[in-house]
Design a protein around this motif. Structure first.
Motif, PDB file in Angstrom:
ATOM      1  N   GLU A 122       0.832  -1.200   0.000  1.00  0.00           N
ATOM      2  CA  GLU A 122       0.000   0.000   0.000  1.00  0.00           C
ATOM      3  C   GLU A 122       0.869   1.253   0.000  1.00  0.00           C
ATOM      4  O   GLU A 122       0.539   2.240  -0.666  1.00  0.00           O
ATOM      5  CB  GLU A 122      -0.928   0.004   1.215  1.00  0.00           C
ATOM      6  N   VAL A 123       1.971   1.213   0.746  1.00  0.00           N
ATOM      7  CA  VAL A 123       2.923   2.328   0.733  1.00  0.00           C
ATOM      8  C   VAL A 123       3.470   2.501  -0.674  1.00  0.00           C
ATOM      9  O   VAL A 123       3.541   3.617  -1.206  1.00  0.00           O
ATOM     10  CB  VAL A 123       4.075   2.089   1.743  1.00  0.00           C
ATOM     11  N   ALA A 124       3.846   1.390  -1.295  1.00  0.00           N
ATOM     12  CA  ALA A 124       4.388   1.430  -2.647  1.00  0.00           C
ATOM     13  C   ALA A 124       3.376   2.030  -3.620  1.00  0.00           C
ATOM     14  O   ALA A 124       3.733   2.874  -4.463  1.00  0.00           O
ATOM     15  CB  ALA A 124       4.788   0.023  -3.097  1.00  0.00           C
ATOM     16  N   ALA A 125       2.135   1.633  -3.498  1.00  0.00           N
ATOM     17  CA  ALA A 125       1.094   2.164  -4.388  1.00  0.00           C
ATOM     18  C   ALA A 125       0.904   3.661  -4.181  1.00  0.00           C
ATOM     19  O   ALA A 125       0.773   4.416  -5.150  1.00  0.00           O
ATOM     20  CB  ALA A 125      -0.223   1.423  -4.147  1.00  0.00           C
ATOM     21  N   ARG A 126       0.885   4.105  -2.927  1.00  0.00           N
ATOM     22  CA  ARG A 126       0.714   5.530  -2.641  1.00  0.00           C
ATOM     23  C   ARG A 126       1.856   6.366  -3.196  1.00  0.00           C
ATOM     24  O   ARG A 126       1.647   7.468  -3.690  1.00  0.00           O
ATOM     25  CB  ARG A 126       0.625   5.778  -1.135  1.00  0.00           C
ATOM     26  N   LEU A 127       3.079   5.818  -3.056  1.00  0.00           N
ATOM     27  CA  LEU A 127       4.256   6.572  -3.506  1.00  0.00           C
ATOM     28  C   LEU A 127       4.606   6.305  -4.965  1.00  0.00           C
ATOM     29  O   LEU A 127       5.547   6.897  -5.485  1.00  0.00           O
ATOM     30  CB  LEU A 127       5.458   6.234  -2.615  1.00  0.00           C
ATOM     31  N   LYS A 128       3.863   5.380  -5.571  1.00  0.00           N
ATOM     32  CA  LYS A 128       4.095   5.009  -6.973  1.00  0.00           C
ATOM     33  C   LYS A 128       5.522   4.502  -7.189  1.00  0.00           C
ATOM     34  O   LYS A 128       6.226   4.948  -8.097  1.00  0.00           O
ATOM     35  CB  LYS A 128       3.760   6.167  -7.903  1.00  0.00           C
ATOM     36  N   VAL A 129       5.925   3.565  -6.294  1.00  0.00           N
ATOM     37  CA  VAL A 129       7.234   2.928  -6.396  1.00  0.00           C
ATOM     38  C   VAL A 129       7.023   1.427  -6.239  1.00  0.00           C
ATOM     39  O   VAL A 129       5.926   0.972  -5.906  1.00  0.00           O
ATOM     40  CB  VAL A 129       8.217   3.441  -5.309  1.00  0.00           C
ATOM     41  N   SER A 130       8.072   0.647  -6.448  1.00  0.00           N
ATOM     42  CA  SER A 130       7.975  -0.801  -6.265  1.00  0.00           C
ATOM     43  C   SER A 130       7.905  -1.123  -4.773  1.00  0.00           C
ATOM     44  O   SER A 130       8.300  -0.309  -3.922  1.00  0.00           O
ATOM     45  CB  SER A 130       9.189  -1.492  -6.881  1.00  0.00           C
ATOM     46  N   VAL A 131       7.454  -2.322  -4.476  1.00  0.00           N
ATOM     47  CA  VAL A 131       7.379  -2.759  -3.084  1.00  0.00           C
ATOM     48  C   VAL A 131       8.797  -2.836  -2.499  1.00  0.00           C
ATOM     49  O   VAL A 131       9.015  -2.458  -1.341  1.00  0.00           O
ATOM     50  CB  VAL A 131       6.647  -4.118  -2.967  1.00  0.00           C
ATOM     51  N   ALA A 132       9.742  -3.295  -3.295  1.00  0.00           N
ATOM     52  CA  ALA A 132      11.126  -3.392  -2.818  1.00  0.00           C
ATOM     53  C   ALA A 132      11.669  -2.012  -2.448  1.00  0.00           C
ATOM     54  O   ALA A 132      12.339  -1.850  -1.419  1.00  0.00           O
ATOM     55  CB  ALA A 132      12.005  -4.052  -3.868  1.00  0.00           C
ATOM     56  N   LEU A 133      11.383  -1.016  -3.283  1.00  0.00           N
ATOM     57  CA  LEU A 133      11.850   0.332  -2.976  1.00  0.00           C
ATOM     58  C   LEU A 133      11.134   0.889  -1.749  1.00  0.00           C
ATOM     59  O   LEU A 133      11.756   1.534  -0.902  1.00  0.00           O
ATOM     60  CB  LEU A 133      11.664   1.274  -4.171  1.00  0.00           C
ATOM     61  N   ALA A 134       9.852   0.605  -1.627  1.00  0.00           N
ATOM     62  CA  ALA A 134       9.104   1.063  -0.439  1.00  0.00           C
ATOM     63  C   ALA A 134       9.718   0.466   0.818  1.00  0.00           C
ATOM     64  O   ALA A 134       9.902   1.165   1.817  1.00  0.00           O
ATOM     65  CB  ALA A 134       7.635   0.668  -0.560  1.00  0.00           C
ATOM     66  N   GLN A 135      10.085  -0.812   0.753  1.00  0.00           N
ATOM     67  CA  GLN A 135      10.708  -1.453   1.915  1.00  0.00           C
ATOM     68  C   GLN A 135      12.050  -0.803   2.235  1.00  0.00           C
ATOM     69  O   GLN A 135      12.357  -0.530   3.393  1.00  0.00           O
ATOM     70  CB  GLN A 135      10.897  -2.945   1.662  1.00  0.00           C
ATOM     71  N   THR A 136      12.841  -0.529   1.209  1.00  0.00           N
ATOM     72  CA  THR A 136      14.139   0.123   1.408  1.00  0.00           C
ATOM     73  C   THR A 136      13.966   1.499   2.032  1.00  0.00           C
ATOM     74  O   THR A 136      14.704   1.869   2.958  1.00  0.00           O
ATOM     75  CB  THR A 136      14.891   0.234   0.070  1.00  0.00           C
ATOM     76  N   LEU A 137      12.992   2.266   1.551  1.00  0.00           N
ATOM     77  CA  LEU A 137      12.738   3.599   2.101  1.00  0.00           C
ATOM     78  C   LEU A 137      12.358   3.519   3.578  1.00  0.00           C
ATOM     79  O   LEU A 137      12.865   4.291   4.406  1.00  0.00           O
ATOM     80  CB  LEU A 137      11.636   4.298   1.307  1.00  0.00           C
ATOM     81  N   VAL A 138      11.475   2.581   3.910  1.00  0.00           N
ATOM     82  CA  VAL A 138      11.037   2.438   5.299  1.00  0.00           C
ATOM     83  C   VAL A 138      12.209   2.021   6.175  1.00  0.00           C
ATOM     84  O   VAL A 138      12.441   2.616   7.241  1.00  0.00           O
ATOM     85  CB  VAL A 138       9.869   1.428   5.415  1.00  0.00           C
ATOM     86  N   VAL A 139      12.964   1.023   5.740  1.00  0.00           N
ATOM     87  CA  VAL A 139      14.093   0.545   6.540  1.00  0.00           C
ATOM     88  C   VAL A 139      15.117   1.655   6.743  1.00  0.00           C
ATOM     89  O   VAL A 139      15.594   1.886   7.861  1.00  0.00           O
ATOM     90  CB  VAL A 139      14.743  -0.699   5.889  1.00  0.00           C
ATOM     91  N   ASP A 140      15.452   2.362   5.671  1.00  0.00           N
ATOM     92  CA  ASP A 140      16.422   3.460   5.782  1.00  0.00           C
ATOM     93  C   ASP A 140      15.928   4.542   6.739  1.00  0.00           C
ATOM     94  O   ASP A 140      16.687   5.048   7.572  1.00  0.00           O
ATOM     95  CB  ASP A 140      16.707   4.079   4.410  1.00  0.00           C
ATOM     96  N   GLY A 141      14.661   4.898   6.624  1.00  0.00           N
ATOM     97  CA  GLY A 141      14.103   5.944   7.478  1.00  0.00           C
ATOM     98  C   GLY A 141      14.070   5.538   8.940  1.00  0.00           C
ATOM     99  O   GLY A 141      14.433   6.317   9.829  1.00  0.00           O
ATOM    100  N   VAL A 142      13.652   4.316   9.203  1.00  0.00           N
ATOM    101  CA  VAL A 142      13.584   3.838  10.583  1.00  0.00           C
ATOM    102  C   VAL A 142      14.988   3.736  11.169  1.00  0.00           C
ATOM    103  O   VAL A 142      15.220   4.119  12.326  1.00  0.00           O
ATOM    104  CB  VAL A 142      12.838   2.485  10.646  1.00  0.00           C
ATOM    105  N   GLU A 143      15.933   3.233  10.390  1.00  0.00           N
ATOM    106  CA  GLU A 143      17.320   3.143  10.873  1.00  0.00           C
ATOM    107  C   GLU A 143      17.880   4.518  11.202  1.00  0.00           C
ATOM    108  O   GLU A 143      18.551   4.700  12.215  1.00  0.00           O
ATOM    109  CB  GLU A 143      18.209   2.439   9.843  1.00  0.00           C
ATOM    110  N   HIS A 144      17.598   5.501  10.346  1.00  0.00           N
ATOM    111  CA  HIS A 144      18.068   6.862  10.599  1.00  0.00           C
ATOM    112  C   HIS A 144      17.508   7.379  11.922  1.00  0.00           C
ATOM    113  O   HIS A 144      18.250   7.924  12.750  1.00  0.00           O
ATOM    114  CB  HIS A 144      17.667   7.799   9.451  1.00  0.00           C
ATOM    115  N   CYS A 145      16.203   7.216  12.122  1.00  0.00           N
ATOM    116  CA  CYS A 145      15.565   7.705  13.350  1.00  0.00           C
ATOM    117  C   CYS A 145      16.114   6.987  14.575  1.00  0.00           C
ATOM    118  O   CYS A 145      16.410   7.621  15.591  1.00  0.00           O
ATOM    119  CB  CYS A 145      14.050   7.531  13.269  1.00  0.00           C
ATOM    120  N   ALA A 146      16.256   5.665  14.475  1.00  0.00           N
ATOM    121  CA  ALA A 146      16.771   4.891  15.615  1.00  0.00           C
ATOM    122  C   ALA A 146      18.202   5.300  15.938  1.00  0.00           C
ATOM    123  O   ALA A 146      18.561   5.465  17.110  1.00  0.00           O
ATOM    124  CB  ALA A 146      16.698   3.398  15.302  1.00  0.00           C
ATOM    125  N   LEU A 147      19.011   5.482  14.914  1.00  0.00           N
ATOM    126  CA  LEU A 147      20.406   5.886  15.126  1.00  0.00           C
ATOM    127  C   LEU A 147      20.461   7.259  15.775  1.00  0.00           C
ATOM    128  O   LEU A 147      21.204   7.484  16.732  1.00  0.00           O
ATOM    129  CB  LEU A 147      21.168   5.879  13.803  1.00  0.00           C
TER     130      LEU A 147
END
Length: 155
Positions: A122-147
Motif C-alpha cells: 500500500e505504501v508502494a502504491a501511494r508513492l508510486k514505487v515498487s514494493v522493494a523500494l518502499a521497503q528500502t525507504l522504510v528501513v532506511d528511514g527507521v534506521e536513521h531515526c533509531a540511530l
C-alpha cells in the motif's frame, strides 16, 4: 442477567459488557439456527464469557476497580508521571526532528508504514514505487531515526 454475570466477574461494568457481547452472539446464532432453549442458551453464553474474563483476570493478577474499592484500595492511575510525560515529549520532539531530516519520499514511506499502519504494498502504491523500494525507504528511514535517537541516549 447482569447480576448473574456480575456474580462471576465481580464488577458490574464488566458484567454489562459480557451480557451485551452474549446478546450479540446469541442473536447471530438465532439467525442461522434458532436454539431450542433460547434463554438457557443466553445464560450459558453469558456464563462462558464471564468465566473467560474471570480466568483472564486470574492469569494476569488483575482485579476489577470495584474489587479494589470493596477492599478499601484505590485503582492504579494509568496517567504517566510528570517525569515520564516530559521524557516522552522530549523523545517525540527528537523523533520528529529526525523525521524532518529525511528526504521527502523516505519520510512519507515511514509515516505511511509506521504511523498510518499501511502494508508495504500500500505504501508502494501511494508513492508510486515498487514494493522493494518502499521497503528500502522504510528501513532506511527507521534506521536513521533509531540511530539519531540512540546517539542522543534514548532508543
Amino acid at each position: 442477567m447482569i447480576d448473574y454475570a456480575c456474580g462471576i466477574v465481580g464488577d458490574r461494568s464488566s458484567a454489562e459488557d459480557i451480557v451485551q457481547e452474549a446478546w450479540i452472539r446469541v442473536e447471530a446464532v438465532e439467525r442461522l439456527r434458532p436454539p431450542t432453549e433460547p434463554l438457557g442458551y443466553l445464560y450459558r453464553t453469558v456464563r462462558n464469557l464471564a468465566l473467560d474474563v474471570y480466568r483472564a483476570r486470574r492469569r494476569t493478577g488483575r482485579r476489577s476497580a470495584e474489587e479494589l474499592i470493596d477492599q478499601g484500595l484505590q485503582p492504579a492511575d494509568d496517567a504517566p508521571s510528570p517525569e515520564a510525560a516530559a521524557l516522552a515529549r522530549s523523545d517525540l520532539a527528537r523523533l520528529l526532528e529526525s523525521l524532518d531530516e529525511l528526504p521527502d519520499r523516505t519520510r512519507q514511506a515511514v509515516i505511511l508504514y509506521k504511523v498510518e499502519g499501511l502494508k508495504l504494498r500500500e505504501v508502494a502504491a501511494r508513492l508510486k514505487v515498487s514494493v522493494a523500494l518502499a521497503q528500502t525507504l522504510v528501513v532506511d528511514g527507521v534506521e536513521h531515526c533509531a540511530l539519531r535517537l540512540s546517539r542522543e541516549g534514548r532508543t
